[in-house]
Design an enzyme around this catalytic site. Structure first.
Site, PDB file in Angstrom:
ATOM      1  N   HIS A   1       0.810  -1.107  -0.160  1.00  0.00           N
ATOM      2  CA  HIS A   1      -0.066  -0.123  -0.084  1.00  0.00           C
ATOM      3  C   HIS A   1       0.840   1.244   0.032  1.00  0.00           C
ATOM      4  CE1 HIS A   1      -3.786  -1.752   0.239  1.00  0.00           C
ATOM      5  NE2 HIS A   1      -3.501  -2.435   1.171  1.00  0.00           N
TER       6      HIS A   1
ATOM      7  N   LYS B   1     -13.122   5.134   6.955  1.00  0.00           N
ATOM      8  CA  LYS B   1     -13.487   5.988   6.059  1.00  0.00           C
ATOM      9  C   LYS B   1     -14.796   6.210   5.774  1.00  0.00           C
ATOM     10  CE  LYS B   1     -12.456   5.667   1.441  1.00  0.00           C
ATOM     11  NZ  LYS B   1     -13.799   6.042   0.673  1.00  0.00           N
TER      12      LYS B   1
END
Length: 915
Positions: free
Chosen positions: A149, A578
């Protein structure tokens, strides 16, 4: 608000040596700056450092004005060098921090409760017999999974220099040096600082997946490979100390990777890239084995004239010489009576042939292990037990850990792409038209029938390239097993999974590519683990129902039976945060684990939870051992998978001693959590969960009110450096899964990264203050109730501690400056600032502290002392973001982007978090 000024913090004896190291490194950096760039740069750096320290002690608009005035006078080149100076300072401080961790470990006379010594002592006290301990250890399986990532901002070139610099600091710490030796060592350190200064810390080319594969291998081959035997030796020492007898520990840590296998929204992870990754892994591990065999050869010199060897070993040597068609002569063997060396030559030859896949190669890692075990048996039977323990066993531990695969590569794809492929396949084969418009129950029925139907359905010639690719992605597991080894690849992760049909779709494709075998309408062989990844709040809430549907499905039950009734399920920390904010994300993850554990227990299925944790608190980061111990009771029964991401990989695994300690922290927690299954549950947990459920509900509403507000997306795009992050070459993966100005399309990593850079860090605390305060105000709980929860419920304590740490790293002085980048309504920043203040107050009431992190003064001091060095980079970033956004000149834009890349790296290094 409520942040202790730096001058209130007195240096403790524990950090005295750390501060000395930092002073020495800072002085050497100052000398390098003057030598490389001149006195003017050094004076500018010192002036900004002085001003930002004043800002921290007594924030005033006048000081902010002076800082901005200095920065306004910097041209591009001067600003770039100032940023690099502060960034390199953080590289040095971080290296000193890592050395200090090792120092504290070595100097600590107390047995900490997260070490093997403490855990084994605790188990002995709780009545664990040696056999019971052995049985427990045999059930343990821990899989850290390295991912690529885009949160690691440091180049591999710089990592190597940091590693060398850290080793020099360790040498200074643990060796008595005379004055001449000390000065020479300082010169070596200064050389590394000079090299770092003269090396670009940012990438000017687009990073490729191959770059990321090599970067992952850097840690495996340079650090982890060598540390594995030391880890098991440490555990065996603890067993010997408390049980007065050592044991044969079967290695229980294996390593996974997504690098080269994760194609969720990643167009550059192709079929060929994945095959290259698998081949690269095998070639690298065999080369490491060959290197170690040379070392073993130098050690294993027992002569048959002095001590016997097993007849079976002698027979195997003669047999293999004939099979391989080689003769062992004086040219490759100094002394013919040294029989173990005969065998090692043959083993090396077979390994070389395995790399080339030529005649005489090992057909499997098990064959290789058997040869080594034959050596081990002969040593043990012939007065060589000590030689086996200290020379051969460390190598055997490596082979049991890494096999011929080195790391297991997971394949990941998004459910949306999989479903699109299934619709096309079913339509082309005339089995079903408009599959995606069917109800979930209809989809399950269609898929189940086709899974159990022996005739193939795929006609490749009529399929689109996209659908062929999805099929080939599943087939990669078969390719890996056929061409590399059985263990190289077996887990297929479905991201954004929300239904049972998502999972059954992969089972259907597994049948089509030969991973599943049917006989008389039943699945009799299955070589794939299908892992649904639940990552939104809604999916977490419904995941138990999805799993129960699968457990009741006639096809999936047969598949599970072939997989020893084992089910792996992945939980997404990043996207759930999120989607719902930190409080609701953590609460729903906890509840989901409880539900999944209950479902698996009900159906007698072994559950392995795969925790998709990120580096930052917002994405599931934080102290790993405490997080494991805080999971729902019974959810860890010896086995766990955990992602290791981005900048946390270098933080945890760059230094051998820290890598060893990281693995000890994880495994000691898993051992303890697994051993305590018989303990009674805390009777108050039910009441605590009810309170947290209400906090979660209110925090969720508060968070959604912010992110769904009219101007929020525009504020996010302007008040954070998201546009810069989208341009920089940190990772090979795009920042968004697809194009569009929709928050749902943005990956969780750049989302968190952006809020970390602008120091507002809403992803780590927003909504908590409003929720806790409202609950108390409504008299549904008291502050005393919340304090009791904090004291008695490990999960709630970890949640609050993590929020507290993010609040201390959050900085509204700097955050307000970033907010000025947005020219619209100021309401959004007012919401953020007021919620920050409420959250700080709430945390302090619950923890009963005067200032944030008072309970951990060392970490408190570390965070606060970094701020004056991060601030100049933040002010420079703000100034040049304005220029970048308004300029139309592409040449100037490219130049500014280079500077802004450097500011992103510098802030990330200072905060020690990116995404």
């Amino acid at each position: 608000m409520d942040k202790r000024p730096i001058n209130y913090l007195e240096s403790t004896k524990k950090d005295k040596k750390l501060r000395e190291d930092i002073r020495v490194l800072g002085r050497l950096l100052g000398e390098v700056l003057i030598e490389q760039e001149g006195e003017e740069l050094y004076q500018t750096v010192e002036l900004l450092r002085s001003l930002t320290k004043k800002l921290r002690n007594k924030p005033t608009n006048q000081i902010i004005y002076k800082i901005k005035k200095v920065i306004a006078g910097l041209n591009y080149e001067h600003a770039y060098n100032v940023v690099r100076a502060f960034s390199i300072y953080f590289i040095l401080v971080n290296a000193a921090d890592e050395v200090h961790k090792v120092r504290l470990e070595n100097n600590n006379n107390k047995i900490l409760d997260d070490t093997y010594l403490w855990v084994i002592k605790k188990l002995k006290e709780d009545g664990y017999s040696l056999q019971k301990l052995i049985n427990l250890l045999n059930k343990i399986c821990i899989t850290p999974v390295f991912t690529a990532h885009p949160t690691e901002a440091t180049r591999q070139t710089i990592l190597r220099k940091i590693l060398l610099l850290t080793q020099l600091l360790l040498h200074k710490e643990f060796h008595r040096l005379n004055e001449d030796e000390y000065q020479k060592l300082l010169e070596k350190i200064k050389t590394q600082i000079t090299l770092i200064w003269q090396s670009t810390e940012i990438r000017f080319h687009k990073i490729t997946v191959s770059d990321e594969i090599q970067r992952g291998l850097f840690f495996f081959k340079n650090i982890i490979y060598s540390e594995i035997p030391n880890l098991y030796s440490k555990l065996n020492y603890a067993v010997k100390k408390h049980y007065m007898k050592g044991i044969e520990i079967k290695p229980f840590i294996e390593f996974g990777s997504w690098i080269g296998g994760d194609r969720d929204g990643h167009p550059f992870v192709t079929i060929d890239v994945t095959k290259d990754a698998l081949q690269n892994h095998q070639k690298t591990i065999i080369e490491l084995y060959l290197r170690d065999l040379d070392i073993l050869y130098s050690h294993l010199s027992p002569s048959i004239n002095i001590v016997n060897v097993d007849k079976s070993l002698l027979n195997s040597i003669e047999k293999e010489k004939k099979e391989l068609g080689i003769e062992i002569t004086d040219s490759n063997l100094r002394e013919p009576t040294e029989i173990y060396r005969h065998k090692l030559i043959l083993i090396s030859e077979r390994l070389k042939r395995t790399i080339n896949n030529s005649a005489g190669a090992y057909r499997s890692a098990d064959e290789f292990k058997n040869d080594l075990l034959q050596l081990a048996k002969s040593l043990i039977n012939n007065k060589g037990k000590l030689i086996y323990d200290n020379v051969l066993k460390p190598f055997i531990d490596k082979v049991y850990t890494f096999g011929f695969h080195f790391v297991k590569l997971d394949i990941r794809q998004n459910a949306t792409k999989i479903n699109s492929a299934i619709e096309e396949i079913l339509s082309q084969s005339k089995i079903c038209h408009h599959y995606l418009s069917k109800t979930e129950e209809e989809k399950i029925d269609i898929l189940t029938d086709e899974i159990l139907n022996p005739r193939p359905i795929i006609n490749f010639s009529n399929l689109t390239a996209e659908t062929k690719t999805v099929i080939e992605e599943v087939a990669l597991i078969k390719w890996g097993k056929d061409n590399i080894c059985d263990l190289c690849c077996e887990d297929f992760v479905i991201s954004n999974s929300s239904t049972a049909s998502d999972v059954l779709s992969i089972l259907l494709l597994a049948k089509e590519v030969g991973l599943s075998k049917l006989w008389n309408g039943k699945i009799v062989k299955s070589e794939i683990n299908i892992i649904p990844l639940f990552e939104t709040i809604n999916d977490l809430r419904e995941c138990n129902m999805v799993i129960e549907k699968l457990f009741n499905n006639r096809a999936y039950k047969q598949h599970l039976k072939c997989r020893n009734n084992l089910q792996k399920i992945m939980l997404g920390y990043s996207d759930s945060n999120k989607d719902g904010g930190i409080v609701t994300s953590n609460y729903e993850l906890f509840i989901a684990q409880q539900k999944l554990t209950q479902i698996c227990d009900k159906y007698n299925i072994e559950l392995i939870l795969f925790h998709g944790r990120g580096g930052s608190i917002s994405r599931g980061g934080g102290p790993i051992n405490k997080s494991i111990m805080a999971q729902p009771q019974g959810s860890i029964k010896g086995k766990i998978k955990i992602t290791e991401q981005g900048e946390m990989i270098s933080s945890k695994y760059l230094l051998p001693q820290i890598a060893n300690r990281t693995l000890e922290l994880i495994s000691s927690a898993v051992i303890l959590a697994s051993a305590k299954l018989w303990k009674n549950k805390n009777p108050n947990i039910i009441a605590y969960k009810k309170i947290l459920a209400q906090i979660s509900e209110k925090a969720f509403a508060s968070y959604k009110n912010l992110v769904n507000s009219k101007n929020f997306l525009n504020y996010f795009r302007k008040a954070t450096p998201i546009d810069i992050i989208e341009h920089i070459e940190i990772g090979s993966r795009p920042a968004s899964r697809s194009k569009g100005n929709d928050l749902r399309l943005l990956r969780a990593i750049p989302w968190v990264f952006s809020w970390t850079q602008n120091r507002q860090t809403i992803s780590g605390w927003y909504g908590f203050g409003t929720a806790a305060t409202a609950l108390v105000k409504e008299r549904k709980a008291s502050w005393e109730d919340l304090r009791e929860m904090y004291t008695n419920w490990p999960f709630f304590k970890v949640l609050i501690d993590n929020i507290e740490m993010v609040l201390l790293k959050t900085d509204m002085i700097i955050g307000r400056e970033y907010a000025k980048l947005y020219n619209g309504n100021k309401e959004i920043f007012r919401l953020i600032e007021s919620e920050y203040n409420r959250s700080v107050k709430a945390v302090l009431k619950i923890t009963n502290q005067k200032y944030l992190m008072d309970s951990n003064p060392s970490l408190q001091r570390s965070i606060l002392l970094r701020n004056p060095y991060i601030d100049p980079i933040s002010f420079i970033q703000i100034k040049f973001i304005k220029e970048f956004r308004k300029t139309k000149n592409e040449t100037k834009k490219a130049m500014l982007l280079s500077l802004l890349r450097s500011t992103v790296n510098g802030i990330a290094a200072g905060i020690r978090n990116t995404g």
